[in-house]
Every structure is written in C-alpha cells, then in structure tokens.
Design an enzyme around this catalytic site. Sequence first.
Site, short mmCIF file in Angstrom:
data_model
loop_
_atom_site.label_atom_id
_atom_site.label_comp_id
_atom_site.label_asym_id
_atom_site.label_seq_id
_atom_site.Cartn_x
_atom_site.Cartn_y
_atom_site.Cartn_z
N TYR A 126 0.83 -1.23 0.00
CA TYR A 126 0.00 0.00 0.00
C TYR A 126 0.86 1.28 0.00
CZ TYR A 126 -3.26 3.45 2.08
OH TYR A 126 -4.00 4.57 2.36
N ASP A 146 10.04 -7.46 -3.24
CA ASP A 146 8.83 -7.79 -2.48
C ASP A 146 8.57 -9.29 -2.63
OD1 ASP A 146 5.99 -7.91 -1.58
OD2 ASP A 146 6.11 -5.73 -1.68
N SER A 155 6.28 3.50 13.25
CA SER A 155 4.86 3.73 13.50
C SER A 155 4.68 4.54 14.78
CB SER A 155 4.17 2.37 13.65
OG SER A 155 2.89 2.53 14.21
N TYR A 193 3.94 -6.70 17.18
CA TYR A 193 4.11 -5.80 16.03
C TYR A 193 4.82 -4.52 16.46
CZ TYR A 193 3.03 -2.16 12.67
OH TYR A 193 3.15 -1.10 11.80
N LYS A 207 8.85 -2.77 15.72
CA LYS A 207 9.18 -1.41 15.25
C LYS A 207 10.20 -0.77 16.20
CE LYS A 207 6.59 -1.46 11.66
NZ LYS A 207 7.24 -1.67 10.35
N ARG A 255 -7.76 9.64 16.08
CA ARG A 255 -6.49 9.35 15.42
C ARG A 255 -6.09 10.49 14.49
NH1 ARG A 255 -6.97 6.15 18.76
NH2 ARG A 255 -6.81 3.88 18.67
N GLY A 283 -6.64 -3.26 23.56
CA GLY A 283 -5.36 -2.68 23.13
C GLY A 283 -5.47 -1.29 22.52
P1 NAD Z 1 1.55 -3.63 3.06
O1 NAD Z 1 1.33 -4.97 3.66
O2 NAD Z 1 0.57 -3.16 2.05
O3 NAD Z 1 3.01 -3.55 2.43
C1 NAD Z 1 4.10 -4.29 2.91
C2 NAD Z 1 4.75 -4.98 1.72
O4 NAD Z 1 5.91 -5.69 2.17
C3 NAD Z 1 3.84 -5.99 1.05
O5 NAD Z 1 3.89 -5.80 -0.36
C4 NAD Z 1 4.43 -7.34 1.43
O6 NAD Z 1 4.22 -8.31 0.42
C5 NAD Z 1 5.89 -6.98 1.60
N1 NAD Z 1 6.67 -7.81 2.53
C6 NAD Z 1 6.39 -8.13 3.82
N2 NAD Z 1 7.38 -8.88 4.33
C7 NAD Z 1 8.31 -9.02 3.36
C8 NAD Z 1 9.56 -9.67 3.28
N3 NAD Z 1 10.07 -10.35 4.31
N4 NAD Z 1 10.27 -9.59 2.12
C9 NAD Z 1 9.77 -8.91 1.06
N5 NAD Z 1 8.60 -8.29 1.08
C10 NAD Z 1 7.86 -8.34 2.21
O7 NAD Z 1 1.65 -2.60 4.26
P2 NAD Z 1 1.73 -1.01 4.25
O8 NAD Z 1 0.49 -0.51 4.86
O9 NAD Z 1 2.13 -0.53 2.93
O10 NAD Z 1 2.89 -0.79 5.30
C11 NAD Z 1 4.23 -0.64 4.93
C12 NAD Z 1 5.10 -0.50 6.16
O11 NAD Z 1 4.65 0.61 6.93
C13 NAD Z 1 5.05 -1.71 7.09
O12 NAD Z 1 6.34 -1.92 7.63
C14 NAD Z 1 4.12 -1.27 8.19
O13 NAD Z 1 4.38 -1.90 9.41
C15 NAD Z 1 4.41 0.22 8.26
N6 NAD Z 1 3.30 0.98 8.83
C16 NAD Z 1 2.08 0.90 8.23
C17 NAD Z 1 1.01 1.61 8.75
C18 NAD Z 1 -0.36 1.52 8.13
O14 NAD Z 1 -1.32 1.92 8.76
N7 NAD Z 1 -0.51 1.03 6.91
C19 NAD Z 1 1.21 2.40 9.88
C20 NAD Z 1 2.47 2.48 10.46
C21 NAD Z 1 3.52 1.75 9.91
C1 UD1 Z 2 -3.97 0.15 14.28
C2 UD1 Z 2 -2.96 -0.59 15.13
C3 UD1 Z 2 -1.65 0.18 15.14
C4 UD1 Z 2 -1.16 0.39 13.71
C5 UD1 Z 2 -2.28 1.11 12.92
C6 UD1 Z 2 -1.93 1.32 11.51
C7 UD1 Z 2 -4.35 -1.78 16.76
C8 UD1 Z 2 -4.71 -1.92 18.20
N1 UD1 Z 2 -3.50 -0.78 16.45
O1 UD1 Z 2 -4.08 1.43 14.85
O2 UD1 Z 2 -0.68 -0.50 15.87
O3 UD1 Z 2 0.01 1.16 13.70
O4 UD1 Z 2 -3.48 0.32 12.99
O5 UD1 Z 2 -1.85 0.11 10.82
O6 UD1 Z 2 -4.77 -2.58 15.92
N2 UD1 Z 2 -12.24 1.40 14.57
C9 UD1 Z 2 -13.59 1.12 14.66
N3 UD1 Z 2 -14.09 0.12 13.87
C10 UD1 Z 2 -13.34 -0.60 13.00
C11 UD1 Z 2 -11.97 -0.31 12.91
C12 UD1 Z 2 -11.44 0.70 13.72
O7 UD1 Z 2 -14.30 1.74 15.42
O8 UD1 Z 2 -13.87 -1.51 12.32
C13 UD1 Z 2 -11.69 2.50 15.38
C14 UD1 Z 2 -10.60 2.06 16.34
O9 UD1 Z 2 -11.13 1.67 17.57
C15 UD1 Z 2 -9.75 3.35 16.42
C16 UD1 Z 2 -9.90 3.97 15.02
O10 UD1 Z 2 -11.08 3.40 14.48
O11 UD1 Z 2 -10.28 4.22 17.37
C17 UD1 Z 2 -8.73 3.68 14.10
O12 UD1 Z 2 -8.51 2.28 14.07
P1 UD1 Z 2 -7.45 1.59 13.09
O13 UD1 Z 2 -7.69 2.06 11.71
O14 UD1 Z 2 -7.48 0.13 13.34
O15 UD1 Z 2 -6.06 2.21 13.53
P2 UD1 Z 2 -5.36 2.23 14.98
O16 UD1 Z 2 -6.18 1.58 16.00
O17 UD1 Z 2 -4.92 3.61 15.24
#
Ligand code: NAD
Ligand code: UD1
Length: 337
Positions: free
Chosen positions: A11, A31, A124, A148, A152, A230, A293
């Site tokens: 993503y 990837d 994160s 998770y 990080k 958030r 959580g």
């Molecule tokens: P995503 O799952 O869409 O993208 C991660 C990509 O990494 C995927 O394409 C997956 O196939 C690939 N991947 C995972 N493990 C791998 C490995 N060992 N070798 C090669 N490829 C691998 O997730 P995203 O939402 O794009 O998130 C990207 C990064 O950002 C992640 O590290 C995630 O923890 C971090 N992050 C995401 C969010 C969020 O809300 N999306 C928030 C904070 C941090």
């Molecule tokens: C979650 C993760 C966090 C991660 C982040 C981005 C948990 C406990 N935390 O955060 O570690 O970094 O995603 O990937 O999973 N909500 C609803 N209904 C739903 C989904 C969410 O009410 O179906 C609410 C949640 O309670 C929260 C807000 O929406 O208050 C955002 O939720 P979410 O999108 O899951 O993100 P985080 O909880 O911030």
Amino acid sequence: MRILVAGGAGYIGSHTCLVLLEAGHDVVVADNLCNSKTESLRRVEALTGKQIVFYEADVTDETAVEKIFSEQEIDGVIHFAGLKAVGESVEQPIRYYHNNVVSTLTLCKVMQRHGVNKFVFSSSATVYGENEIPFVETMSLLPTTNPYGETKVMSERILQDVANVNPDWSVALLRYFNPIGAHESGRIGEDPQGIPNNLMPYVTQVASGKREYLRVWGDDYPTVDGTGVRDYIHVMDLAEGHVRAIEKLNEEKGVLIYNLGTGHGVSVLELVHAFEKANGLTIPYQVFERRAGDIAEFYADASKAEKELGWKAERTIEDMCRDAWNWQKQNPQGYEE
Ligand code: NAD
Ligand code: UD1
C-alpha cells in the site's frame, strides 16, 4: 538516486514508488508478495510512464538481497517490508519478530557490504505507547503491548546502533500516524486481504455494500464524542514525506526521527461523517465494546518534519475520504480483476 524499495508492491510502498519516479529517481522493488500483487507496480508504471525493476524476493533472505545489490547500483534503501496486523502479531509472535526484525538486519548487513549507507525505515506512532498527546519525537518510548509494535521499536534501536558505529550512515526513522486514502487516479490504493482491521478500508467496504455496517469500537472514551481519535494522513502526503526524507539523507549523517502525521485528531464518528459528506453516502454503524489494546486518542506533533524536511501534510480529511472511495469504487475486488 537509485532506490531499493523493500515492500514496494504494498500500500504505502506503491504510492511511494510513484512519487519517487515522478521526482526523477530510479526504483528497484524487492517484495515477496505475501501481502500484495505486482499489479500495483504495473499500474504505477502506467501512471508514470516509467519502468520499475522488480525482484520477487524475501528481504529476510540474505542470498536474495545480496543478488539484488550485486546486480543493481543502489544509493539508498526504503524499508516497507513488514507484516502489520497487530492482532495477528499477538497470535504469531515468532513470524512477526522474524520477518520484521530479520528483514532490517539483513538489509543493514548487505548494505554495509556494498557501501550503501542511506536507510529510510517505516516506523509507526505505535512506538510511543500510551504517552501524552501530542506525540513528540523527543519522548521516551513506552511499551507497545504487542509484538508488532515491539518489532518497530527493535528495528529503530538496531538502526540507531548501526548508525552510531558507522558515522557515514544516515538513517531516517519515519513514524507514521494513520495512513488512509489512495492516489487521486483511483488506480492504486489499499488492498486488504480478508476482513479489514483498520477503520477506512472497513468504511469503504460498508459503502460498497460488501459489509452491512461499521462496528464502532467504543463510544465511552474521554474524547470529543466518545469514539477513538487518530491522526489520519493521506497516503500521498506520506509518500511525499519519504521522498523528502531520502533526499535529506544525502545532506545529513546520523539518525533523523520524524513523525509523519497532520497534527490533527479526528474521531471515528467525525471520519464517518466526513466520508458521508464527501461522497454523498450513508454509512450505517453500530457501537460495540472497546477493542482490546486501543488507545483513546493520539495525534502527532508534526512540526519537526515541517521545520527540517520542509514537508507538511497538505491534503484534507475530505480528500482522504473521496480518494479512498474513488479507489474502492473503481476496484471493488482490489487488484483482482
Ligand atoms: P503492506 O502490507 O501493504 O506492504 C508491505 C509490503 O511488504 C507488502 O507488499 C508485502 O508483500 C511486503 N513484505 C512483507 N514482508 C516481506 C519480506 N520479508 N520480504 C519482502 N517483502 C515483504 O503494508 P503497508 O500498509 O504498505 O505498510 C508498509 C510499512 O509501513 C510496514 O512496515 C508497516 O508496518 C508500516 N506501517 C504501516 C502503517 C499503516 O497503517 N498502513 C502504519 C504504520 C507503519
Ligand atoms: C492500528 C494498530 C496500530 C497500527 C495502525 C496502523 C491496533 C490496536 N492498532 O491502529 O498499531 O500502527 O493500525 O496500521 O490494531 N475502529 C472502529 N471500527 C473498526 C476499525 C477501527 O471503530 O472496524 C476504530 C478504532 O477503535 C480506532 C480507530 O477506528 O479508534 C482507528 O482504528 P485503526 O484504523 O485500526 O487504527 P489504529 O487503532 O490507530
């Protein structure tokens, strides 16, 4: 620069590849496709008219990573290749620690061997734990309560230790708040597998009729309307933050830590109503018990990135809602045709 984007088919990675290409950089993606499809990269190529070099590779596999570095002239690495489902990480701690920590170590090892010393890491806001809001980069980190989050924290520490003994290294630890939305074209976006855990993909699936109603996890928090608050950030703003960060690493050595958020908190119900208004739709919802959580409220102090990177999130919550829905509407099955 020629950037290795680990996890680039995912993503945030796919949006960042697009912005890197548009800024004139070359992109090599590694990837293993465990949570993505190469279709995202094909669409980035179509949108930009530029090519991506793709390796189907697991970045915990040193031999596979070594092959990439010996075949490509890499100037810097952006590491998105993580597993990210919090609940799953509690059930599968070994898999999460292995994937998310060994990937960081393996990239560092091979980079060191090849004299590559610029590393941007996807961290994160979860590393702050239940700190005071807004979260500021100078805060001491508190326990995250799930594997998770700990992966990080560990990856951040590893990169800090590596940079400490290698004065020619430059590392950016980017702490994302809540990325949502999609590229304005609706051609690339978030493609969650199975039932989405995160709020916005769930909302868009309710909007499309794929799910009946949204479950709001708790309305008795000490927040503006009782629902969780958030800091939602448009994925294109986030992607642009990465380009600024990797370019900054060309100028500065050491470890740079940045929050990437907007600095504004939005509640679950505020987001639902913004989505309804932006798209002229109704999102049915029901209130349930709090999710284990969850934290009541957090948002970023986003001033450091603005001051040092000259980067600021520009897109509004309405932009995020419109673009998320535009993507979902055009791609009801995600990247599956
Ligand atoms: P995503 O799952 O869409 O993208 C991660 C990509 O990494 C995927 O394409 C997956 O196939 C690939 N991947 C995972 N493990 C791998 C490995 N060992 N070798 C090669 N490829 C691998 O997730 P995203 O939402 O794009 O998130 C990207 C990064 O950002 C992640 O590290 C995630 O923890 C971090 N992050 C995401 C969010 C969020 O809300 N999306 C928030 C904070 C941090
Ligand atoms: C979650 C993760 C966090 C991660 C982040 C981005 C948990 C406990 N935390 O955060 O570690 O970094 O995603 O990937 O999973 N909500 C609803 N209904 C739903 C989904 C969410 O009410 O179906 C609410 C949640 O309670 C929260 C807000 O929406 O208050 C955002 O939720 P979410 O999108 O899951 O993100 P985080 O909880 O911030």
